[in-house]
Design an enzyme around this catalytic site. Structure first.
Site, PDB file in Angstrom:
ATOM      1  N   SER A  58       8.272   4.829 -11.851  1.00  0.00           N
ATOM      2  CA  SER A  58       6.926   5.354 -11.627  1.00  0.00           C
ATOM      3  C   SER A  58       5.893   4.807 -12.610  1.00  0.00           C
ATOM      4  O   SER A  58       5.154   5.547 -13.231  1.00  0.00           O
ATOM      5  CB  SER A  58       6.954   6.891 -11.727  1.00  0.00           C
ATOM      6  N   CYS A  87      -0.230  -1.510 -10.492  1.00  0.00           N
ATOM      7  CA  CYS A  87      -1.571  -2.039 -10.208  1.00  0.00           C
ATOM      8  C   CYS A  87      -2.414  -2.173 -11.479  1.00  0.00           C
ATOM      9  O   CYS A  87      -3.454  -2.836 -11.473  1.00  0.00           O
ATOM     10  CB  CYS A  87      -2.292  -1.138  -9.212  1.00  0.00           C
ATOM     11  N   THR A 125      16.055   4.355   9.513  1.00  0.00           N
ATOM     12  CA  THR A 125      16.606   3.046   9.850  1.00  0.00           C
ATOM     13  C   THR A 125      17.521   3.155  11.069  1.00  0.00           C
ATOM     14  O   THR A 125      17.606   4.205  11.717  1.00  0.00           O
ATOM     15  CB  THR A 125      17.397   2.475   8.664  1.00  0.00           C
ATOM     16  N   TYR A 153      17.035   6.388   5.412  1.00  0.00           N
ATOM     17  CA  TYR A 153      15.604   6.164   5.579  1.00  0.00           C
ATOM     18  C   TYR A 153      15.182   4.965   4.713  1.00  0.00           C
ATOM     19  O   TYR A 153      15.872   4.598   3.752  1.00  0.00           O
ATOM     20  CB  TYR A 153      14.802   7.397   5.145  1.00  0.00           C
ATOM     21  N   ASP A 212       7.404  -1.564   0.511  1.00  0.00           N
ATOM     22  CA  ASP A 212       7.253  -2.997   0.773  1.00  0.00           C
ATOM     23  C   ASP A 212       8.347  -3.563   1.669  1.00  0.00           C
ATOM     24  O   ASP A 212       8.168  -4.604   2.305  1.00  0.00           O
ATOM     25  CB  ASP A 212       7.270  -3.781  -0.545  1.00  0.00           C
ATOM     26  N   TYR A 220     -27.220  11.936   0.063  1.00  0.00           N
ATOM     27  CA  TYR A 220     -28.323  11.064  -0.340  1.00  0.00           C
ATOM     28  C   TYR A 220     -29.112  11.653  -1.502  1.00  0.00           C
ATOM     29  O   TYR A 220     -29.515  12.809  -1.502  1.00  0.00           O
ATOM     30  CB  TYR A 220     -29.288  10.834   0.832  1.00  0.00           C
ATOM     31  N   LYS A 224     -31.267   6.155   4.703  1.00  0.00           N
ATOM     32  CA  LYS A 224     -30.417   5.515   5.709  1.00  0.00           C
ATOM     33  C   LYS A 224     -29.347   4.741   4.937  1.00  0.00           C
ATOM     34  O   LYS A 224     -29.586   3.631   4.466  1.00  0.00           O
ATOM     35  CB  LYS A 224     -31.245   4.602   6.612  1.00  0.00           C
TER      36      LYS A 224
END
Length: 827
Positions: A40, A44, A276, A282, A286, A432, A440
């Site tokens: 864990s 990234c 599977t 299971y 990746d 906004y 917008k």
């Protein structure tokens, strides 16, 4: 009834499965086996630890085996590798990598989350100690240790995907000279080419050597520890370390040996519940083949977000709370230096690959919008590409910008997940306030633009369709202001500013196709509506405007296209506006009233006082200044951010320093950029022209040599009489020739001296420097003024008769300067 659940793999998907399982089932035995040392961890975040953004290594470790055991009562075994699966016995064989002991473990349910491994193709020299991949904590430690001990100065990153670009940025932040080598024609495969081009220029602006459409042929490891990267093209890049980021392969060996069903890429095939081909096994992350949410086809998407969600679903299914995995959408985002690049859904490349036709099966809206209200400081443009079908269903989107990219891509990703349409986007009521958005929102604007296309209010043409036009039956209409064309324009286009269009419709042929463009598309849309409502039938607006078009051929280091130059800003009406960065020093310069080369010379001198990155805002009234400043900036290595015509003046905003990239590891021959001129004439008008050119060249940082010979020597004579010892003939010459610049006549219309007086008065009235002032400024700007020794002797002129600061030299002096010049004038 309690179960024994064994999870193979302890990073994103595996750890998520284990934690969710325990929250759902307090009684089952849960064992998590990880062949690495860590579970864990924040994979990234690894590039940002190497770059120093994340300072503490421990911050990468989200959970330790001890912490996970204490909180979730999970038996976590690191440095243990599952080497085989016996499906019949529901048993796995495990090897303790510390002791090399092998043992078996039974299971009721087995979860495979082994992840993937970076590719290392069989390239010669790839096993050198300075060639790394980045995938886990040990990889990170190796790279960090190498950098700390070897102190590399250069790095090459092979591959322009997420990790490659993040590593390039972080190595650059550490002070290394970085090259990125990518075999494709663009970085960031999830986005389309026109969006990647913005990133390409930004990367190059950071002095990163970006090499596209070239691959690695060989690594030559040198005796000094450096490596020569030999490319397929034959080019070579010298570097001290290399990061491989060229893709991954699924770790499916265990599944294959257990005869679980896999696809051609090695991905484990699972059903909608992530089970599977074996009912008790299971798989997730990746390593699995999943459904593409957008196309409903089979694919593999190695992203952390989907892996974590799959872990939760697998745990729910094991616990009896059955849930389907409905597919991966492919939403992603990356920081690329100062830029943010994000995408979701299908890109246009995929649609074309699947034989879908533009304007039949799908449409594209391309807009440039601000991150927040344009009148509030910090509003920075972003480029949004929205792809949708003929029913308005949103298929995909890509956004490149600075601030607010993440929340806009998330809104569109949400719309796609709930099968939203462009009509939903325009209806969204989003938060906004001026610091955060516009009334917008950019997402609303993308919806409005898409609706205009589907409803037939505007027909659009893309950048790559321009070259296919039949120019004999087409008018390309530039509706920007004339001054904006100084930043570039589409070949063969005509210019009618949008505010003049209604009064100049008679200049256009209604029988021809009119392709309208402005800077970003807003004014082009207005012009399109004007034309269509005045009887023009075949009118198209250029998608994304000239900003996008100009960026497409921006493949060299000195590109200054507007869309690629991310400092060029436009307001919400699409008008060019000035750029102000509060983090930079901004200096204002008033050059109004000065004629050429006065404004340029003032800019040149003011730039000397500024630091790199400082902003100079220049106002001038000389119309030629707008074209001169663009050339000046390009030649002096400064950056022209924007130009604008104001009510009574012209405004140019410059940044000291260039965004051009230095060529790395290649021999660069310095071009001949000096200027030299022979001044033969003694006419006032020609003398003035000579010194205007000389001052202009000097203000661009060039070495200038002016070689005065024969009649030109009179320009350099002092006005007052100087007593010298001369021969009779020399005295006769002196009396016949004008003494000094104030006595020079015109080459034409001299009118017994009246012409010279008239031109001097006109110059004074128009605030143009006199010849004497031009001579003084030339000397101050470092112009070499050389008097020809031979001509002085012939003309009977002595050194003491010349103004101060003049060199005496021969023809060799002049020829030496001429050999280093790319311009040589004879006046």
């Amino acid at each position: 009834m309690s179960k024994k659940i064994v999870i193979v793999g302890g990073v994103a998907g595996g750890a998520s499965t284990a934690a969710r399982l325990r929250r759902m089932d307090e009684d089952s035995e849960i064992i998590m086996i990880e062949r690495g040392e860590y579970i864990s961890f924040a994979n990234c975040g690894l590039p940002y630890y190497i770059g120093g953004t994340i300072e503490e290594r421990d911050n990468l470790l989200l959970q330790t085996p001890e912490d996970m055991n204490a909180r979730f009562n999970i038996d976590v075994r690191v440095k243990n590798e599952v080497i085989s699966i016996d499906k019949e016995k529901q048993e796995i064989s495990i090897k303790n990598l510390n002791s090399n002991e092998e043992y078996k473990e039974s299971y009721d349910v087995l979860v495979l989350s082994p992840g993937s491994t970076p590719l290392r193709p069989p390239i010669k020299g790839i096993d050198a100690e300075n060639i790394f991949s980045l995938w886990n904590i040990p990889d990170t430690d190796k790279i960090k240790s190498y950098m700390d001990t070897k102190k590399p100065k250069r790095a090459a990153v092979i591959g322009g995907g997420f990790i490659g670009l993040e590593m390039a940025e972080n190595l650059h932040d550490k002070g290394l000279e970085v090259s990125i080598i990518e075999m494709a024609d663009q970085v960031m495969a999830p986005v389309d080419y026109e969006m990647a081009q913005i990133a390409h220029n930004h990367i190059r602006s950071k002095n990163v050597n970006l090499v596209l459409e070239d691959g690695v042929k060989e690594f030559i490891n040198n005796n000094d520890g450096s490596t020569t990267v030999v490319l397929q093209s034959g080019d070579k890049i010298e570097t001290d370390m290399i990061i491989l980021s060229i893709g991954i392969r699924p770790n499916s060996e265990l599944a294959k040996s257990a005869e679980l069903e896999t696809n051609k890429r090695g991905g484990i095939i699972v059903d909608e519940y992530l089970k599977t081909s074996d009912d008790n096994i299971y798989a997730l992350g990746d390593v699995v083949e999943i459904i593409d949410f957008n196309t409903k086809t089979k694919t593999m998407v190695p992203l952390a977000g989907p892996a974590n969600k799959q872990g939760r679903i697998v745990a729910n299914n094991i616990a009896g709370r059955y849930e389907k995995y409905e597919g991966t959408q492919g939403t992603s985002i990356a920081k690329v230096f100062d830029l943010t690049i994000a995408s979701t859904g299908i890109n246009e490349k995929t649609l074309k690959k699947n034989d879908l036709k533009y304007k039949e099966d799908y449409f594209v809206a391309l807009i440039h919008s601000k991150s927040n209200a344009g009148y509030y400081p910090g509003a920075i443009p972003m480029t949004i590409k929205l792809i949708f079908d003929r029913n308005g269903k949103v298929l995909g989107s890509q956004i490149v910008g600075y601030n607010g990219v993440d929340k806009r891509i998330d809104v569109i990703a949400t719309a796609i997940r709930f099968n939203g349409t462009i009509y939903d986007l325009k209806k969204l009521e989003l938060a906004y306030a001026p610091p955060y958005s516009s009334a917008k929102d950019p997402v609303n604007m993308a919806g409005f633009t898409a609706e205009n296309i589907l409803k037939g209010d505007v027909d659009v043409i893309n950048y790559d369709e321009i070259e296919t036009l039949d120019m004999s039956n087409t008018i390309i209409l530039d509706v920007r202001e004339d001054i904006e064309r100084q930043l570039g324009f589409i070949n063969d286009s005509i210019n009618i500013p949008v505010d003049e269009l209604r009064n100049r419709l008679n200049e256009l042929d209604k029988d021809k196709t009119i392709v309208v463009y402005c800077a970003i598309g807003v004014r082009g849309y207005i012009a399109t509506r004007i034309l269509k409502q005045n009887g023009f039938k075949n009118v198209m607006n250029l998608n994304g405007g000239y900003s996008t078009f100009s960026c497409m051929d921006c493949n060299d280091d000195n590109c200054s296209a507007e869309a690629c130059s991310t400092d060029v800003n436009y307001d919400e009406a699409g008008n060019l506006e000035s750029t102000e960065d509060t983090e930079r020093k901004t200096v204002k310069l008033n050059a109004c009233g000065l004629q050429c080369p006065g404004p340029i010379m003032q800019v040149f001198n003011k730039m000397k006082e500024l630091e790199d990155g400082d902003i100079l805002e220049v106002k001038a009234t000389d119309p030629g200044f707008m074209s001169d400043i663009k050339t000046w900036a390009e030649r002096t290595g400064n950056t022209l951010l924007s130009t604008k015509k104001e009510e009574n003046s012209f405004l140019a905003i410059l940044k000291k320093g260039s965004t051009a990239v230095k060529t790395q590891n290649k021999e660069v021959i310095n071009p001949r950029e000096d200027k030299s001129m022979v001044v033969f004439s003694g006419d006032l008008d020609k003398a003035i022209a000579s010194f205007i050119i000389a001052n202009g060249a000097a203000s661009m940082g060039r070495e200038v040599t002016m070689f005065f010979t024969f009649w030109g020597l009179n320009i350099l004579r002092k006005d007052e009489k100087v007593e010298t010892d001369k021969s009779f003939m020399d005295k006769m010459f002196a009396k016949m020739m004008p003494r000094g610049s104030k006595r020079l006549g015109l080459s034409r219309m001299n009118m017994a001296g009246m012409g010279s007086k008239m031109i001097r008065k006109v110059m004074n009235d128009k605030n143009i420097d006199s010849l004497e002032e031009l001579i003084k400024k030339a000397q101050e700007n470092g112009v070499r003024i050389v008097a020809c020794a031979m001509s002085m002797d012939v003309m009977g002129i002595k050194r003491e008769e010349l103004i101060d600061g003049v060199e005496i030299g021969g023809v060799a002096n002049y020829l030496g300067a001429a050999e280093n010049s790319d311009v040589n004038l004879f006046i």
